[in-house]
Enzyme design. Structure first.
Site, PDB file in Angstrom:
ATOM      1  N   LYS A 295      -0.242  27.124  41.303  1.00  0.00           N
ATOM      2  CA  LYS A 295      -1.665  27.665  40.022  1.00  0.00           C
ATOM      3  C   LYS A 295      -2.911  27.972  41.091  1.00  0.00           C
ATOM      4  O   LYS A 295      -4.490  27.082  41.631  1.00  0.00           O
ATOM      5  CB  LYS A 295      -2.039  27.353  38.805  1.00  0.00           C
ATOM      6  CG  LYS A 295      -1.211  27.365  38.356  1.00  0.00           C
ATOM      7  CD  LYS A 295      -1.440  25.833  36.894  1.00  0.00           C
ATOM      8  CE  LYS A 295      -2.144  26.723  35.787  1.00  0.00           C
ATOM      9  NZ  LYS A 295      -2.257  27.888  35.406  1.00  0.00           N
ATOM     10  N   VAL A 296      -2.567  28.489  42.325  1.00  0.00           N
ATOM     11  CA  VAL A 296      -3.743  29.473  43.159  1.00  0.00           C
ATOM     12  C   VAL A 296      -5.452  29.992  42.361  1.00  0.00           C
ATOM     13  O   VAL A 296      -4.953  31.400  42.585  1.00  0.00           O
ATOM     14  CB  VAL A 296      -3.672  30.124  44.347  1.00  0.00           C
ATOM     15  CG1 VAL A 296      -4.722  30.493  45.572  1.00  0.00           C
ATOM     16  CG2 VAL A 296      -2.733  29.362  45.537  1.00  0.00           C
TER      17      VAL A 296
END
Length: 308
Positions: free
Chosen positions: A160-161
């Site tokens: 989850k960048v």
């Protein structure tokens, strides 16, 4: 969203209004951060964080992928330290149902070279309520976004960048403008990937189908939980490619995610799903999931991390 009293920032609890970073923070300008969203539920034993270890591990793995230094103010944050910091943040606030840890480059830097830029770690607690809004339990309208789900050639799709969620924001805005509640994103081959912040499931011919890891999805923790629960309930769950035809012709469609939990879909691109109401299968799985997260099924007690 309701704000909480304290935010955990770089090892200290600070007031909500005092949690600040500089406008030149690398993460603000270039999206260099990794985050998680984690649900907190009330149970007979007090507040419990759902699948804390799995979320913390994905956060740590994402930081490793991004090359972030997890030494914050002289303390090394391994998996156990990350978990305890999240517990501390939840304990410090009164009304919490969602916690968002985020590791990000907070150093003041202009340029795309992230090497040597200072790392910060923030944990924010809020009371979210129903992520998709009131009435979502009755079904959500879905549209197919014009924006593609970023794949592994665009970035680390399994983490989850922060910066990777720009496409999701664009797709979500597209859905709202068209009067829908959510947007479906396709992958580079035109197969179903996921929604802006949720994985997707369909029910057809007595079986449950969901896109597999090869579809460039986030391998969601709620997704994995629902697969296990559904199989325990006797359903056959098949992970593999899902086409738009399968989606629009399904008997049932539903989304899963930490924020959304389990949300039925009642129309896709204007086509009614089933009879236009939440389906029997998703409703049964949702009911079981609610039992689990509120501590009423001891079989899954290991999924709950009791903060007190």
């Amino acid at each position: 969203m309701e704000k909480c009293e304290k935010i955990w920032l770089d090892g200290k609890l600070v007031n909500w209004s005092d949690a600040k970073v500089h406008v030149l923070a690398h993460a603000l300008n270039y999206g260099t951060g990794v985050f998680e969203g984690i649900r907190v539920y009330e149970t007979p034993k007090g507040p419990a964080i759902f699948r804390l270890k799995e979320h913390a591990r994905r956060l740590v793995d994402g930081c490793k992928m991004m090359g972030f230094d997890m030494n914050i103010n002289g303390k090394e944050y391994d998996l156990e330290a990350v978990m305890e910091a999240i517990r501390e943040a939840v304990r410090a606030n009164k009304k919490v149902d969602y916690v968002k840890p985020c590791v990000f480059l907070s150093g003041e830097e202009v340029g795309l070279n992230p090497v040597g830029v200072q790392t910060s770690f923030a944990i924010t607690c809020i009371y979210m309520g129903a992520y998709l809004g009131k009435g979502a339990d009755a079904g959500t309208k879905l549209i197919t976004a014009s924006w593609q789900r970023p794949d592994y050639l665009c970035g680390p799709a399994g983490a989850k960048v922060n910066g990777a969620y720009v496409a999701s924001c664009l797709a979500k805005r597209e859905a709202i403008r068209q009067g829908a509640g959510e947007a479906l994103m396709l992958n580079r081959t035109g197969h179903v990937a996921e929604c802006t912040g949720e994985n997707i499931f369909i029910y057809k011919y007595g079986k449950i189908y969901t896109p597999d890891a090869g579809a460039d999805i986030l391998q969601g923790i709620t997704r994995n939980s629902i697969i296990e629960v559904a199989r325990d309930m006797g359903y056959e769950v098949i992970e593999g490619p899902v086409t738009r035809f399968q989606l629009t012709s399904a008997d049932e469609v539903w989304m899963t995610g930490t924020a959304a939990e389990i949300a039925p879909v009642t129309s896709v691109d204007g086509r009614i799903v089933g009879d236009g109401k939440p389906g029997e299968v998703s409703s049964k799985i949702h009911a079981k999931f609610h039992e689990i997260v509120t501590g009423k099924d001891p079989k899954y007690d290991s999924w709950l991390d009791y903060v007190n």
